[in-house]
Design a protein around this motif. Structure first.
Motif, PDB file in Angstrom:
ATOM      1  N   LYS A  62       0.839  -1.193   0.000  1.00 38.91           N
ATOM      2  CA  LYS A  62       0.000   0.000   0.000  1.00 38.91           C
ATOM      3  C   LYS A  62       0.879   1.249   0.000  1.00 38.91           C
ATOM      4  CE  LYS A  62      -4.074  -1.818   2.388  1.00 38.91           C
ATOM      5  NZ  LYS A  62      -4.934  -1.689   3.594  1.00 38.91           N
ATOM      6  N   LYS A  63       0.493   2.211  -0.807  1.00 43.00           N
ATOM      7  CA  LYS A  63       1.157   3.511  -0.808  1.00 43.00           C
ATOM      8  C   LYS A  63       0.354   4.445   0.101  1.00 43.00           C
ATOM      9  CE  LYS A  63       0.957   3.623  -5.293  1.00 43.00           C
ATOM     10  NZ  LYS A  63       1.050   4.103  -6.674  1.00 43.00           N
ATOM     11  N   LEU A  64       1.033   5.014   1.099  1.00 40.48           N
ATOM     12  CA  LEU A  64       0.353   5.765   2.150  1.00 40.48           C
ATOM     13  C   LEU A  64       0.730   7.234   2.097  1.00 40.48           C
ATOM     14  CD1 LEU A  64      -1.481   5.438   4.715  1.00 40.48           C
ATOM     15  CD2 LEU A  64       0.657   5.334   6.031  1.00 40.48           C
ATOM     16  N   ASN A  88      -6.517  11.103  -7.010  1.00 38.15           N
ATOM     17  CA  ASN A  88      -7.059  10.807  -8.340  1.00 38.15           C
ATOM     18  C   ASN A  88      -5.968  10.396  -9.323  1.00 38.15           C
ATOM     19  OD1 ASN A  88      -9.691  11.316  -7.534  1.00 38.15           O
ATOM     20  ND2 ASN A  88      -9.614  13.479  -8.132  1.00 38.15           N
ATOM     21  N   GLN A  89      -4.737  10.894  -9.098  1.00 43.02           N
ATOM     22  CA  GLN A  89      -3.607  10.525  -9.952  1.00 43.02           C
ATOM     23  C   GLN A  89      -2.895   9.271  -9.444  1.00 43.02           C
ATOM     24  OE1 GLN A  89      -1.128  14.025 -10.259  1.00 43.02           O
ATOM     25  NE2 GLN A  89      -2.827  15.291 -10.993  1.00 43.02           N
ATOM     26  N   ARG A  90      -3.476   8.632  -8.434  1.00 44.61           N
ATOM     27  CA  ARG A  90      -2.991   7.372  -7.868  1.00 44.61           C
ATOM     28  C   ARG A  90      -1.587   7.489  -7.277  1.00 44.61           C
ATOM     29  NH1 ARG A  90      -5.242   2.732 -12.102  1.00 44.61           N
ATOM     30  NH2 ARG A  90      -7.452   3.333 -11.941  1.00 44.61           N
ATOM     31  N   LEU A  91      -1.292   8.667  -6.710  1.00 45.64           N
ATOM     32  CA  LEU A  91      -0.025   8.822  -6.013  1.00 45.64           C
ATOM     33  C   LEU A  91      -0.002   7.956  -4.751  1.00 45.64           C
ATOM     34  CD1 LEU A  91       2.720  10.240  -5.599  1.00 45.64           C
ATOM     35  CD2 LEU A  91       1.494  12.072  -4.390  1.00 45.64           C
ATOM     36  N   ILE A 132     -11.942   9.833   0.439  1.00 49.66           N
ATOM     37  CA  ILE A 132     -10.535   9.448   0.415  1.00 49.66           C
ATOM     38  C   ILE A 132     -10.355   8.269   1.369  1.00 49.66           C
ATOM     39  CG2 ILE A 132      -8.163  10.204   0.794  1.00 49.66           C
ATOM     40  CD1 ILE A 132      -9.524  11.690  -1.480  1.00 49.66           C
ATOM     41  N   PRO A 133      -9.872   7.125   0.915  1.00 49.85           N
ATOM     42  CA  PRO A 133      -9.720   5.956   1.803  1.00 49.85           C
ATOM     43  C   PRO A 133      -8.726   6.246   2.932  1.00 49.85           C
ATOM     44  CG  PRO A 133      -9.547   5.313  -0.499  1.00 49.85           C
ATOM     45  CD  PRO A 133      -9.500   6.803  -0.479  1.00 49.85           C
ATOM     46  N   MET A 134      -9.101   5.891   4.151  1.00 50.99           N
ATOM     47  CA  MET A 134      -8.252   6.124   5.313  1.00 50.99           C
ATOM     48  C   MET A 134      -7.754   4.808   5.876  1.00 50.99           C
ATOM     49  SD  MET A 134     -10.041   9.383   7.172  1.00 50.99           S
ATOM     50  CE  MET A 134     -11.648   9.131   6.421  1.00 50.99           C
ATOM     51  N   ALA A 135      -6.477   4.786   6.182  1.00 50.88           N
ATOM     52  CA  ALA A 135      -5.830   3.571   6.665  1.00 50.88           C
ATOM     53  C   ALA A 135      -6.004   3.421   8.173  1.00 50.88           C
ATOM     54  CB  ALA A 135      -4.350   3.609   6.320  1.00 50.88           C
TER      55      ALA A 135
END
Length: 382
Positions: free
Chosen positions: A166-168, A225-228, A255-258
């Motif tokens: 996962k990119k956080l 949105n740019q999948r950063l 926005i998904p939150m971890a």
């Protein structure tokens, strides 16, 4: 006339929440009277008077507001005072630059550095504080200060994004972010790819090699949105209201939150955890526990069976709950607290360090540890 300032009561915070103003300006007080109370994220403090006299509070002082270390809280005078504006000048009224309550002359460039590095100007003997003096001070301290966050803005750790990780993204690029990154490094399956902060002095820098961007809703949404990044987390915990605000902004924009849980965190069976939560090392979540959203739980905390925890709470280290407790929302817990079974704690409460909670706490209440401790110098002449 004596001046009373916000004192530093723990190393984690540089500003404190005012919880009690017992008197009115102009009241006659006695030596030993409690004149102010304030809280950090992990400790509390009751300030008492060293003398008899008339107390005058800073006109900008308000309950439930945060003020920095060194803020001029009040003065106590032997005689009544009329001209308070000469005492509480513009700098101390704001509560923002009040740690500079001093007779020294500070240049504008020096003041900018002092603000960004939170430097106490009283450590300097010079009557005029210039940019050169501050830069010299920073050059001597930052290069070897392992605990100074400035040290880590110049350090880099290489992260290689692998498939399946996962990119956080992280909101906040201060000391709280460093603590969170320590947990992330241990997890080894999360790549922190960007930090967002509103401190203009660090925008464009890196923290341990991770880019720091300007904190704004537009930037966060565009980067997602740019999948950063895949998910986002809020690192800071001292300001619960601001933490809650950002959680609601992120949630409303989908926005998904971890959830970030240290690998030493023990999670029992039949546990339900919301989103946006942080659990640091050696925490425990017992069976049949329900956890809400956006909570920050420090190391060695424990939630026993059938606890129910709400949203936007912060916990100092070693807060220990017995079974079947109910914890509300936006509650601040200090350090080293024990809670008896079936206790209910209401919204917006503060539980001070060292308390044993044996009965229900209604909402908007403060529970204090009233034990008094004496600090006495050891006699080394014997």
């Amino acid at each position: 006339m004596n001046k009373y300032f916000i004192e530093q009561i723990n190393v984690s915070d540089n500003e404190y929440l005012i919880t009690s103003i017992p008197f009115n300006s102009g009241d006659r007080i006695s030596r030993g009277d409690i004149i102010i109370s304030y809280e950090s994220s992990k400790a509390d403090f009751d300030g008492d008077s060293n003398e008899d006299g008339y107390i005058y509070y800073n006109p900008s002082l308000q309950l439930k507001k945060n003020y920095k270390i060194g803020y001029l809280l009040a003065v106590i005078s032997e005689e009544p005072l009329d001209h308070l504006d000469e005492i509480f000048n513009e700098g101390s009224l704001s509560g923002k630059d009040s740690f500079q309550d001093t007779d020294k002359i500070i240049t504008k460039k020096a003041k900018k550095l002092i603000d960004s590095h939170n430097i106490d100007v009283n450590i300097f003997d010079d009557e005029i504080i210039s940019e050169e003096i501050i830069l010299e001070y920073l050059s001597k301290t930052e290069n070897h200060s392992f605990q100074d966050i400035e040290y880590y803005y110049s350090k880099s750790i290489d992260f290689k994004v692998r498939n399946g990780q996962k990119k956080l993204a992280i909101i906040g690029a201060g000391k709280a972010a460093l603590q969170l990154l320590d947990t992330i490094f241990e997890l080894k399956n999360i790549d922190p790819v960007v930090l967002y902060d509103n401190n203009s002095s660090i925008i464009g820098k890196t923290l341990l090699g991770i880019e720091i961007k300007q904190l704004s809703v537009e930037t966060i949404i565009a980067d997602y949105n740019q999948r950063l990044y895949d998910e986002i987390i809020i690192s800071f915990s001292g300001n619960i209201a601001e933490r809650k605000r950002w959680f609601e902004v992120l949630d409303s924009n989908h926005i998904p939150m971890a959830n970030v849980l240290h690998p030493t965190c023990i999670v029992s069976n039949f546990v339900n955890i919301g989103k946006g939560n942080i659990f640091f090392a050696n925490t425990r979540i017992g069976p049949f526990v329900e956890i809400g959203n956006n909570n920050v739980v420090s190391s060695y905390c424990s939630f026993e069976h059938h606890n129910k925890l709400g949203n936007h709470n912060t916990f100092g280290p070693s807060v220990i709950f017995s079974g079947s407790c109910t914890i509300g929302n936006e509650i601040k817990f200090g350090t080293g607290i024990f809670i008896e079974p079936k206790v209910k704690i209401g919204d917006h409460s503060i539980i001070s360090s060292g308390c044993i909670v044996q009965k229900n706490i209604p909402e908007y209440n403060i529970l204090r540890n009233t034990a008094k401790f004496e600090l006495k110098k050891i006699n080394t002449d014997e």
